[in-house]
Design a protein around this motif. Structure first.
Motif, mmCIF file in Angstrom:
data_model
loop_
_atom_site.group_PDB
_atom_site.id
_atom_site.type_symbol
_atom_site.label_atom_id
_atom_site.label_comp_id
_atom_site.label_asym_id
_atom_site.label_seq_id
_atom_site.Cartn_x
_atom_site.Cartn_y
_atom_site.Cartn_z
ATOM 1 N N ILE A 199 2.973 0.258 3.408
ATOM 2 C CA ILE A 199 3.252 0.715 4.726
ATOM 3 C C ILE A 199 4.414 1.859 4.959
ATOM 4 N N GLU A 200 5.289 1.994 3.963
ATOM 5 C CA GLU A 200 6.422 2.808 3.735
ATOM 6 C C GLU A 200 6.150 4.093 3.302
ATOM 7 N N VAL A 201 5.143 4.284 2.630
ATOM 8 C CA VAL A 201 4.756 5.664 1.770
ATOM 9 C C VAL A 201 4.184 6.374 2.800
ATOM 10 N N PRO A 202 5.016 7.645 2.712
ATOM 11 C CA PRO A 202 4.662 8.795 3.804
ATOM 12 C C PRO A 202 3.190 8.911 3.983
ATOM 13 N N GLY A 203 2.829 8.993 5.224
ATOM 14 C CA GLY A 203 1.233 9.182 5.548
ATOM 15 C C GLY A 203 0.248 7.884 5.166
ATOM 16 N N ALA A 204 0.954 6.787 4.957
ATOM 17 C CA ALA A 204 0.238 5.701 4.758
ATOM 18 C C ALA A 204 -0.634 5.292 5.821
ATOM 19 N N THR A 205 -1.874 4.681 5.698
ATOM 20 C CA THR A 205 -2.688 4.061 6.694
ATOM 21 C C THR A 205 -2.722 2.893 6.426
ATOM 22 N N HIS A 206 -2.398 1.826 5.751
ATOM 23 C CA HIS A 206 -2.234 0.749 5.267
ATOM 24 C C HIS A 206 -1.027 0.065 6.007
ATOM 25 N N THR A 207 -0.968 -1.403 6.211
ATOM 26 C CA THR A 207 0.110 -2.125 6.813
ATOM 27 C C THR A 207 0.620 -3.053 5.810
ATOM 28 N N ASP A 208 0.135 -3.126 4.504
ATOM 29 C CA ASP A 208 0.685 -4.344 3.676
ATOM 30 C C ASP A 208 1.932 -3.697 3.149
ATOM 31 N N PRO A 209 2.869 -4.754 2.697
ATOM 32 C CA PRO A 209 2.462 -5.954 2.579
ATOM 33 C C PRO A 209 2.483 -7.139 3.803
ATOM 34 N N GLY A 210 2.755 -6.389 4.910
ATOM 35 C CA GLY A 210 2.745 -6.985 6.166
ATOM 36 C C GLY A 210 3.853 -7.790 6.693
ATOM 37 N N PRO A 211 3.990 -8.334 7.819
ATOM 38 C CA PRO A 211 5.212 -8.969 8.529
ATOM 39 C C PRO A 211 5.527 -10.432 7.726
ATOM 40 N N HIS A 212 4.640 -10.826 7.087
ATOM 41 C CA HIS A 212 4.862 -12.440 6.445
ATOM 42 C C HIS A 212 5.471 -12.159 4.953
ATOM 43 N N TRP A 213 5.530 -10.764 4.336
ATOM 44 C CA TRP A 213 6.121 -10.757 3.180
ATOM 45 C C TRP A 213 7.709 -10.883 3.366
ATOM 46 N N ASP A 214 8.352 -11.809 2.391
ATOM 47 C CA ASP A 214 9.690 -11.906 2.588
ATOM 48 C C ASP A 214 10.451 -10.899 1.637
ATOM 49 N N TRP A 215 10.923 -9.847 2.440
ATOM 50 C CA TRP A 215 11.675 -8.873 1.813
ATOM 51 C C TRP A 215 12.888 -9.420 1.359
ATOM 52 N N ASN A 216 13.589 -10.065 2.096
ATOM 53 C CA ASN A 216 15.151 -10.408 1.663
ATOM 54 C C ASN A 216 15.130 -11.430 0.439
ATOM 55 N N ARG A 217 13.915 -12.204 0.295
ATOM 56 C CA ARG A 217 13.713 -13.195 -0.735
ATOM 57 C C ARG A 217 13.367 -12.544 -1.933
ATOM 58 N N TYR A 218 12.493 -11.572 -1.740
ATOM 59 C CA TYR A 218 12.027 -10.735 -2.810
ATOM 60 C C TYR A 218 13.039 -9.881 -3.541
ATOM 61 N N MET A 219 13.962 -9.446 -2.843
ATOM 62 C CA MET A 219 14.707 -8.433 -3.322
ATOM 63 C C MET A 219 15.947 -9.246 -3.948
ATOM 64 N N ARG A 220 16.242 -10.340 -3.346
ATOM 65 C CA ARG A 220 17.293 -11.261 -4.059
ATOM 66 C C ARG A 220 16.647 -11.552 -5.574
ATOM 67 N N LEU A 221 15.351 -12.017 -5.606
ATOM 68 C CA LEU A 221 14.794 -12.245 -7.018
ATOM 69 C C LEU A 221 14.934 -10.891 -7.808
ATOM 70 N N VAL A 222 14.599 -9.570 -7.337
ATOM 71 C CA VAL A 222 14.611 -8.732 -8.268
ATOM 72 C C VAL A 222 16.039 -8.130 -8.591
ATOM 73 N N ILE A 223 16.794 -8.647 -7.808
ATOM 74 C CA ILE A 223 18.416 -8.221 -8.113
ATOM 75 C C ILE A 223 18.688 -9.272 -9.345
ATOM 76 N N ALA A 224 18.382 -10.457 -9.184
ATOM 77 C CA ALA A 224 18.774 -11.489 -10.022
ATOM 78 C C ALA A 224 18.032 -11.286 -11.356
ATOM 79 N N GLY A 225 16.850 -10.407 -11.507
ATOM 80 C CA GLY A 225 15.876 -10.170 -12.455
ATOM 81 C C GLY A 225 14.755 -11.178 -12.571
ATOM 82 N N GLY A 226 14.423 -11.534 -11.451
ATOM 83 C CA GLY A 226 13.406 -12.485 -11.085
ATOM 84 C C GLY A 226 13.770 -14.000 -11.402
#
Length: 226
Positions: A199-226
């Protein structure tokens, strides 16, 4: 961005054009295909919406991050552009998608030469299995924006934006390990400015990953290396 006429009538995200010039290529088979199975959500499992950004998260550099196990399931060559990245284009972004399909159905779409859509990777909900459909050097047609297609890796996640039970711990952890490895390989900062939702790509017409995707959780895991 260049586009193709719609030739498939399919539901939601994966049936729509994602902007790419038509070129053909090929890729070597590295591993066997995934069995045709998909996740059946456990009763009572629920996801939570998280804020889009968490400024307190900061990247902790690591010299190298190993890739999680991945399995080569080639997309049809009609659905991506052969390239030589990062020499031909820098790899600057990771784009997070949700399939709006089961893993087997999304796989069939990527392998249908009329679909004109693909992603580099797809992560299964039940166990975090990762299929690779397009080599990283090549340009998958996933973002709906040719400039972003050329400069990004697209990761699909099995599930639906309105069914948070598909966003399992296994899926989050497996995807985060993959994203951390990609960031380490290409020098992509592990920040929300470089790890985007579709949804954040310029010009996107899609809404994924959507409101239930937990970005804070995901980014903590990415920063920790998964």
């Amino acid at each position: 961005m260049q586009s193709f006429p719609t030739v498939l009538t399919r539901r939601d995200a994966l049936r729509r054009r994602r902007g790419a010039p038509a070129r053909r290529g090929c890729a070597p088979v590295l591993a066997g295909p995934r069995p045709l199975r998909c996740h059946v959500p456990a009763a009572g499992h629920a996801g939570r919406r998280a804020p889009d950004r968490e400024p307190a998260l900061e990247e902790t550099p690591t010299p190298a991050v190993p890739y999680p196990p991945t399995h080569w399931i080639p997309a049809d060559p009609a659905n991506y552009t052969v390239s030589a990245r990062p020499e031909s284009y820098p790899v600057d972004f990771v784009v997070v998608h949700v399939t709006e399909e089961t893993f087997p159905d999304a796989r069939r779409i990527f392998q249908n030469p009329r679909a004109k859509v693909s992603a580099h990777y797809m992560v299964a909900s039940a166990d975090g299995y990762i299929g690779q459909f397009v080599r990283e050097k090549d340009i998958a047609w996933h973002a709906g924006n040719w400039n972003y297609n050329t400069r990004s890796i697209g990761i699909e996640h099995e599930g639906w934006t309105d069914r948070p039970e598909y966003f399992t711990d296994a899926l989050y952890r497996s995807s985060a390990r993959l994203t951390a490895a990609l960031c380490a390989r290409y020098g992509i900062p592990r920040t929300r400015e470089r790890i985007l939702g579709h949804i954040e790509v310029p010009g996107a017409t899609h809404t994924d990953p959507g409101p239930h995707w937990d970005w804070n959780r995901y980014m903590r895991l990415v920063i920790a290396g998964g």
